[in-house]
Design a protein around this motif. Structure first.
Motif, PDB file in Angstrom:
ATOM      1  N   LEU A   1       0.880  -1.152  -0.130  1.00  0.00           N
ATOM      2  CA  LEU A   1      -0.022   0.226   0.000  1.00  0.00           C
ATOM      3  C   LEU A   1       0.798   1.134  -0.111  1.00  0.00           C
ATOM      4  O   LEU A   1       0.674   2.083  -0.785  1.00  0.00           O
ATOM      5  N   VAL A   2       1.852   1.417   0.853  1.00  0.00           N
ATOM      6  CA  VAL A   2       2.842   2.509   0.947  1.00  0.00           C
ATOM      7  C   VAL A   2       3.533   2.531  -0.271  1.00  0.00           C
ATOM      8  O   VAL A   2       3.569   3.691  -0.778  1.00  0.00           O
TER       9      VAL A   2
ATOM     10  N   ILE B   1       1.196   4.047  -3.008  1.00  0.00           N
ATOM     11  CA  ILE B   1       0.949   5.602  -2.840  1.00  0.00           C
ATOM     12  C   ILE B   1       2.100   6.360  -3.105  1.00  0.00           C
ATOM     13  O   ILE B   1       2.103   7.585  -3.820  1.00  0.00           O
ATOM     14  N   SER B   2       3.355   5.935  -2.567  1.00  0.00           N
ATOM     15  CA  SER B   2       4.400   6.646  -2.688  1.00  0.00           C
ATOM     16  C   SER B   2       4.817   6.986  -4.335  1.00  0.00           C
ATOM     17  O   SER B   2       5.268   8.072  -4.652  1.00  0.00           O
TER      18      SER B   2
ATOM     19  N   VAL C   1      -5.333   1.950   7.526  1.00  0.00           N
ATOM     20  CA  VAL C   1      -5.188   2.413   6.066  1.00  0.00           C
ATOM     21  C   VAL C   1      -5.091   3.934   6.090  1.00  0.00           C
ATOM     22  O   VAL C   1      -4.246   4.430   5.149  1.00  0.00           O
ATOM     23  N   HIS C   2      -6.235   4.345   6.611  1.00  0.00           N
ATOM     24  CA  HIS C   2      -6.437   5.857   6.381  1.00  0.00           C
ATOM     25  C   HIS C   2      -5.466   6.514   6.939  1.00  0.00           C
ATOM     26  O   HIS C   2      -4.762   7.629   6.356  1.00  0.00           O
TER      27      HIS C   2
ATOM     28  N   ARG D   1      -2.328   6.443   4.806  1.00  0.00           N
ATOM     29  CA  ARG D   1      -2.263   7.304   3.629  1.00  0.00           C
ATOM     30  C   ARG D   1      -2.174   8.677   3.777  1.00  0.00           C
ATOM     31  O   ARG D   1      -1.542   9.436   3.264  1.00  0.00           O
ATOM     32  N   ASN D   2      -2.636   9.081   5.158  1.00  0.00           N
ATOM     33  CA  ASN D   2      -2.209  10.570   5.743  1.00  0.00           C
ATOM     34  C   ASN D   2      -0.883  10.863   5.878  1.00  0.00           C
ATOM     35  O   ASN D   2      -0.377  11.904   5.380  1.00  0.00           O
TER      36      ASN D   2
ATOM     37  N   ASP E   1       0.709  11.030   2.407  1.00  0.00           N
ATOM     38  CA  ASP E   1       0.263  11.992   1.277  1.00  0.00           C
ATOM     39  C   ASP E   1       0.464  13.595   2.258  1.00  0.00           C
ATOM     40  O   ASP E   1       1.235  14.366   1.597  1.00  0.00           O
TER      41      ASP E   1
ATOM     42  N   VAL F   1      -5.783  10.197  -2.956  1.00  0.00           N
ATOM     43  CA  VAL F   1      -5.275   9.675  -1.601  1.00  0.00           C
ATOM     44  C   VAL F   1      -6.175  10.131  -0.354  1.00  0.00           C
ATOM     45  O   VAL F   1      -6.480   9.291   0.246  1.00  0.00           O
ATOM     46  N   SER F   2      -6.270  11.294  -0.432  1.00  0.00           N
ATOM     47  CA  SER F   2      -6.825  11.854   0.852  1.00  0.00           C
ATOM     48  C   SER F   2      -7.289  13.380   0.707  1.00  0.00           C
ATOM     49  O   SER F   2      -7.169  13.622  -0.484  1.00  0.00           O
TER      50      SER F   2
END
Length: 764
Positions: free
Chosen positions: A437-438, A441-442, A473-474, A477-478, A481, A569-570
């Motif tokens: 996941l990381v 997103i990265s 997960v949230h 993500r924060n 991001d 993402v957020s």
């Protein structure tokens, strides 16, 4: 879902997680040979398992994935971002197909487009461009399927010509002693082949045998086994069994069944030829089995581990479709024949010892149990706890004493602890999916992030982990991001261009502390104050009076967001309020610590288990309520209450504790009484070892009682009319309209049938 499909899906899901993490390790260090071997091993196992179960779409796609990985392992293709993105996309496709199998038993996903891109990458080193390989790169992609399979386990090539291996097989293989033909095999069409099939030790012997039976059905038609198929599928055999196959050839039977990873060894002979010492084919399942054993030892997920689903049967019965498959299979058998014969000798000579060892020290140490069965057991334990409370109260009303009841208390407590432990699963069950996941997103945000996990062996209740996955997960993500800056911003601030995000889990008595920490830009309290005023969350006067620690808690306010713009993402103003609600629903808490320019830490404090808790019962205006013992620091008479600036407080050492009068708070908060019948006050020994008693008539003192809550939970003191008793109870969460009621965490049913509300001291 039938047991075989369930076993396949469970192992495939574990394999997908392992594959994701192995690919992440390879991407981080393309020279890591161990990571490359792990990637190839898991991909090969996934492909073989699907083939053995008859899921050809998954197997064929897995074959393309495996061939590309083999090209990388052989040095024909380099590890590039484009290649890694393609491999991760392939893993996601396999995951989607496995999900469809779990839901419906069939695959509807069409992976043909991605499969063609995998083949193009294998052949040319790129997709949609010219050959990126070396001068002979056009040949690099032409990987013979059988050669790829043979090279899995350490890259050893086939040894020597086939003819020489045949001679070794005939010289070294023992003559097979054919037992008396069973009655059921008398009607089989000749020639009849006898096969001595050795499975060896297996975590799921029934599944292993079922897959061998499936291969016999697919390849050879009529056959008879001893024990019968029903007994084999129930695992009722001692590591080996006999098979009689109609109208077959010994070498073909040995080749087809010996290729299964479940089969440790197989020896075959024509029925009727054994008196003359007829030929026997001794086939060891080869290096693939050895690799499977390594996989089992490392992760318990391999082919011979819990599910026993075959890892190397390309189609459960059929060879590869490639032009060279038949010759490749013969070469494989010939190359391994000598070693296979030696293995057969070892197996025969040590069979009795193996059985003895199995009975004395190699018993199955773990079993796969359906979650519904564990939940059902836990429900029965809850009922037992309630019945035990009811029985004790009835005996107390009769002024009767019973040693048997004391013994029942001990047994019930032991059973309760065991049932609760069965629900505990390691944090890794959730955290293993986070590195991927990381990483994704990265890459989407063009950031460099080093992600690490500590404490993934810490165990929590399955329900808690299931509910906490989305909040974690949230928060991650924060962190990626909003928390971690771009490489350019970090360098300008004098930081390493690579950001760091750390996820840790640590056991603290009956709680687990989970933290997500980053070394990013942190939260600016002044910016949060301005945001709160702009969005109407707080007034200017209110935010200016708040300490920084209180300001950070504003991020949990519904609709509050520090994002400058909405992204995929957020930053949509939802999420952190749900994070806090989820933590509180689980009888936990969440907090934020931050240092501008240095980073942010989100800390969860969660109970290890749920449902059965020890509570203290208090009387509030004639109604009985429960307070969790773990939240209580002290119980004392309410005779030291002071009034400061119009607010009631009580002093403890050098700290001031605001007093909450439950009679007023529960009435004002609209918390309806769900039970009644306050009993006589008794002496109560709290978790902190302190005690107090109420001795006036009716159990209520003139001043009432104060229950001081632990500082780490909430620095307050609760005022009640009397303290009654303490018991272990089954707490049921509030559902429907009552769900989320401030001040209430659930209800408990007592032995006399009364329903008592259990207070949530955090939101009260």
């Amino acid at each position: 879902m039938d047991s075989h499909r369930a076993a396949f899906v469970a192992e495939a899901e574990d394999g997908i997680t392992d594959l994701n993490n192995a690919l992440l390790a390879l991407e981080a260090d393309p020279e890591d040979a161990e990571a490359m071997d792990d990637v190839f091993r898991v991909a090969h196992t996934l492909k073989g398992n699907a083939a053995a179960m008859g899921y050809e779409d998954v197997s064929d796609f897995g074959h393309a994935l495996e061939d590309l990985l083999d090209a990388v392992r052989q040095g024909d293709r380099e590890v590039t971002p484009e290649l890694m993105d393609l491999l991760f996309e392939g893993v996601d496709t396999v995951e989607a197909m496995v999900s469809e199998i779990a839901d419906t038993g069939d695959v509807s996903t069409d992976p043909s487009d991605l499969e063609s891109r995998l083949r193009e990458m294998e052949e040319h080193g790129t997709v949609g461009g010219e050959d990126a390989g070396s001068d002979d790169g056009s040949d690099a992609g032409e990987v013979d399927d059988t050669d790829a399979d043979d090279s899995d386990e350490g890259g050893e090539a086939d040894e020597g010509p086939a003819e020489e291996s045949d001679e070794n097989t005939e010289d070294d293989a023992d003559a097979v002693s054919v037992p008396e033909l069973p009655d059921a095999a008398a009607a089989l069409d000749g020639p009849v082949v006898y096969a001595d099939v050795t499975i060896g030790e297996a975590a799921m012997a029934g599944v292993d045998a079922a897959l061998v039976l499936q291969a016999l059905d697919d390849q050879f038609g009529e056959h008879v086994t001893v024990p019968n198929p029903e007994a084999l599928e129930d695992g009722e055999y001692d590591e080996r069994f006999d098979a009689f196959v109609a109208d077959a050839d010994p070498a073909v039977v040995a080749e087809g069944i010996g290729a299964l990873t479940q089969v440790e060894s197989i020896a075959t002979a024509l029925v009727g030829d054994s008196d003359e010492g007829g030929e026997a084919d001794a086939v060891d399942s080869g290096g693939d089995a050895e690799l499977g054993a390594e996989a089992d030892a490392e992760s318990g997920v391999g082919a011979d581990a819990e599910s026993g689903v075959g890892a190397d049967a390309e189609s459960g019965a059929e060879a590869d479709d490639d032009a060279d498959a038949e010759d490749g299979a013969e070469a494989d058998d010939d190359a391994d024949a000598e070693d296979g014969a030696d293995t057969e000798d070892d197996a025969d000579d040590g069979s009795s010892d193996t059985k003895s060892d199995s009975k004395s020290g190699d018993e199955i140490k773990s079993i796969r149990v359906d979650v519904d069965q564990v939940d059902e057991l836990y429900g029965l334990v809850e009922q037992l706890v309630t019945s035990r409370i009811k029985l004790r109260r009835e005996l107390e009303e009769l002024n009767a004493q019973s040693d048997a009841l004391d013994e029942l208390d001990k047994l019930a407590s032991s059973l309760q602890d065991t049932a609760m432990d069965m629900r505990l699963i390691p944090f890794s069950q959730v955290s293993d999916s986070f590195p991927r996941l990381v990483r994704d997103i990265s890459r989407d945000l063009d950031k460099r992030i080093d992600f690490e996990i500590e404490g993934d062996d810490v165990e929590l209740d399955r329900t808690i982990l299931t509910e906490m996955r989305d909040p974690l997960v949230h928060v991650l993500r924060n962190a990626v991001d909003h928390g971690i800056e771009t490489p350019e911003e970090r360098e300008a601030a004098g930081k390493d261009p690579t950001g760091h995000v750390r996820l840790t889990a640590e056991r603290e008595r009956d709680h687990v502390i989970i933290e997500v920490a980053d070394d990013g830009g942190g939260l600016d309290p002044d910016q949060l104050r301005e945001k709160a005023v702009d969005e109407g969350v707080k007034s200017r006067e209110a935010v200016e009076a708040m300490e920084d620690d209180e300001v950070y808690d504003l991020v949990f306010h519904p609709g509050f967001s520090t994002a400058e713009e909405v992204t995929d993402v957020s930053g949509r103003g939802v999420g952190m309020d749900v994070v806090r609600t989820t933590a509180r629903d689980l009888d936990g808490s969440v907090s934020v610590e931050s240092e501008p320019g240095e980073g942010t830490t989100v800390r969860f404090r969660l109970p290890v288990t749920v449902a059965i808790v020890k509570v203290m019962f208090v009387d509030v205006g004639g109604t009985e309520y429960g307070i969790p013992i773990k939240s209580i620091a002290e119980v004392a008479r309410a005779d030291d209450i002071e009034e400061v600036h119009g607010d009631e407080i009580v002093r403890h050492e050098d700290d001031l504790y605001p007093v909450i009068r439950l009679n007023e708070r529960l009435a004002n908060g609209g918390a309806a009484a769900v039970g009644s019948g306050a009993g006589d006050a008794t002496e109560v020994d709290t978790a902190g070892g302190e005690s107090a008693s109420a001795t006036t008539d009716g159990g209520v003192t003139d001043e009432g009682m104060l229950v001081r809550i632990r500082e780490e939970t909430r620095q307050v003191a609760l005022h009640c009319d009397a303290v009654l008793d303490q018991e272990e109870v089954v707490v049921k969460p509030l559902d429907g309209p009552l769900s989320g009621t401030p001040g209430l965490s659930g209800t408990a049913v007592l032995g006399d049938g009364d329903v008592v509300a259990v207070l949530d001291v955090v939101s009260l």
